[in-house]
Design a protein around this motif. Structure first.
Motif, PDB file in Angstrom:
ATOM      1  N   GLY A 228       0.818  -1.208   0.000  1.00  0.00           N
ATOM      2  CA  GLY A 228       0.000   0.000   0.000  1.00  0.00           C
ATOM      3  C   GLY A 228       0.851   1.256   0.000  1.00  0.00           C
ATOM      4  O   GLY A 228       0.538   2.235  -0.682  1.00  0.00           O
TER       5      GLY A 228
ATOM      6  N   VAL B  52     -10.487  -3.067   4.914  1.00  0.00           N
ATOM      7  CA  VAL B  52      -9.222  -3.028   4.183  1.00  0.00           C
ATOM      8  C   VAL B  52      -9.427  -3.481   2.740  1.00  0.00           C
ATOM      9  O   VAL B  52      -8.881  -2.894   1.791  1.00  0.00           O
ATOM     10  CB  VAL B  52      -8.157  -3.901   4.879  1.00  0.00           C
TER      11      VAL B  52
ATOM     12  N   ILE C  82     -10.989  -0.663   0.824  1.00  0.00           N
ATOM     13  CA  ILE C  82     -10.044   0.436   0.618  1.00  0.00           C
ATOM     14  C   ILE C  82      -9.056   0.101  -0.501  1.00  0.00           C
ATOM     15  O   ILE C  82      -8.770   0.927  -1.378  1.00  0.00           O
ATOM     16  CB  ILE C  82      -9.293   0.749   1.922  1.00  0.00           C
ATOM     17  N   LEU C  83      -8.528  -1.128  -0.502  1.00  0.00           N
ATOM     18  CA  LEU C  83      -7.585  -1.524  -1.541  1.00  0.00           C
ATOM     19  C   LEU C  83      -8.242  -1.563  -2.915  1.00  0.00           C
ATOM     20  O   LEU C  83      -7.618  -1.213  -3.928  1.00  0.00           O
ATOM     21  CB  LEU C  83      -6.972  -2.883  -1.203  1.00  0.00           C
TER      22      LEU C  83
ATOM     23  N   LEU D  81      -6.141   3.599   5.051  1.00  0.00           N
ATOM     24  CA  LEU D  81      -5.769   2.184   5.057  1.00  0.00           C
ATOM     25  C   LEU D  81      -5.195   1.706   6.382  1.00  0.00           C
ATOM     26  O   LEU D  81      -5.510   0.609   6.851  1.00  0.00           O
ATOM     27  CB  LEU D  81      -4.764   1.918   3.927  1.00  0.00           C
TER      28      LEU D  81
END
Length: 409
Positions: free
Chosen positions: A222, A278, A281-282, A315
């Motif tokens: 990330g 998560v 978000i990714l 994140l």
């Protein structure tokens, strides 16, 4: 960290925490403003943008790797002394950056600034937590992290604007002055002893856990994808949008960062589903990077910039929740390891970006590379991180509230 017997009054504690947050503001400004100044710096030191971009690499690499070593060397010293030492190195590094006339000295100066910043940040958080006491610890930690995020989100565009009138060295002298002010403020702090940091082999043991290691790798990827691309935002805009105006796009990215920072904590607290958050978000980070080249040159570019900023800053909060659930007895250690992974990712990202640009890749194509990395992070998250550790129920771990920890960007 343990406090001495002369515990300051509540009002004084709040003032001390604000002083620590002021230092964090200077760190946040310094960590990211160089990305906006990259074209000016490269031209002034007679280097290519890909070569000059390595100043971001050495800063973040020293932040992630060298700073824990110096923290171990200073273990047992008073927090006041460690903070003063960190700000002295940080300020010296920025003064040397402002004076640098060539790339070698510039890289050495950025390395010094990175060591100082990496030493200051965790110690400031620990000191703030110790000063605040259990009942106000979360708020104090949030103030430290908030100081850094404000320095990045608000200070960076202002620093770029200042550079347009005074040159990039003027912005670095401003950061040097902020560092000096923070250093003077540290002299008013009460004396307290810093707790010894964990041994390196203890850090390795924790990382050897499959779940912890997987989460750290996702944070690393990330950082490569989000912060690595940010280093070359100015060259990307020049190539893809045919503009040298970076302030507006930086404000858009920063606005997304503010939204992500403010909202993610409440979302995690209300849903208690950090794993799913998560993943979302990714996925958003991947989509935003893929959309950047397509939207370049039009007002629609603001949308992926805002989404990118929000996802990048949001994140690490659910990542920290997962790590604390995986190692509840080692919460400070795993959070520190996660922070190192993020900054190491930033260093790798800026290095890789400069390398592939030097090899001939057009800056306009960089977001496709970082989107692939974000997608890889998503795949690892859904596979490696999903797998529970030995004798642990993954879902129960994720949903169990952990101890208080710093809120990362």
């Amino acid at each position: 960290m343990s406090n001495n017997n002369n515990t300051p009054a509540t009002g004084s504690r709040g003032r001390f925490v604000l002083l620590l947050a002021f230092g964090a503001f200077a760190l946040g400004l310094d960590a990211y403003v160089m990305a906006g100044l990259l074209p000016q710096v490269a031209d002034d030191v007679h280097a290519s943008e890909s070569s000059a971009g390595q100043m971001v690499t050495v800063f973040t690499l020293c932040y992630a790797v060298a700073a824990p070593v110096f923290a171990a060397l200073l273990a047992g010293r008073s927090a006041k002394a460690v903070l003063a030492c960190a700000l002295t190195v940080f300020t010296l590094g920025n003064a040397l950056t402002a004076l640098a006339t060539g790339l070698p000295l510039l890289l050495v100066a950025r390395a010094l600034a990175g060591i100082g910043a990496g030493l200051y940040s965790p110690m400031a958080a620990a000191t703030a937590a110790g000063l605040a006491g259990q009942e106000r610890r979360g708020r104090s930690l949030a103030l430290i992290m908030g100081g850094m995020s404000i320095g990045t989100i608000v200070g960076v565009p202002l620093g770029v604007l200042l550079a347009e009138h005074t040159g990039w060295r003027g912005t670095l002298w401003l950061i040097t002055g902020l560092g000096l002010l923070a250093l003077v403020g540290m002299t008013t702090l009460p004396t307290a002893t810093a707790a010894a940091p964990p041994a390196l082999r203890e850090r390795v043991r924790i990382l050897a856990d499959g779940r912890v290691g997987g989460i750290a790798v996702v944070s690393l990827l990330g950082g490569i994808a989000s912060l690595g691309l940010y280093t070359y935002l100015a060259p990307f805009l020049t190539d893809a949008a045919h503009t040298t105006w970076t302030v507006g796009p930086m404000w858009a990215w920063g606005a997304g960062g503010v939204l992500g920072s403010l909202l993610i904590g409440r979302i995690v607290d209300r849903t208690h589903r950090p794993f799913a958050i998560v993943a979302c978000i990714l996925a958003l980070l991947t989509a935003a990077h893929l959309a950047l080249p397509v939207a370049a040159g039009s007002w629609a570019l603001a949308v992926p910039l805002v989404v990118w900023g929000a996802a990048g800053w949001a994140l690490q909060v659910p990542q920290q929740h997962q790590l604390i659930a995986a190692e509840p007895d080692q919460a400070p250690v795993v959070v520190a390891l996660n922070s190192s992974a993020v900054y190491l990712g930033s260093a790798i990202g800026s290095a890789l970006g400069g390398t592939i640009m030097a090899a001939g890749l057009a800056p306009a194509s960089l977001p496709y590379c970082t989107a692939a990395l974000a997608l890889l992070a998503l795949v690892l998250h859904l596979t490696v991180v999903r797998r529970p550790g030995r004798g642990q129920a993954t879902a129960a771990q994720e949903e169990a509230p952990g101890p208080s920890a710093p809120v990362s960007r």
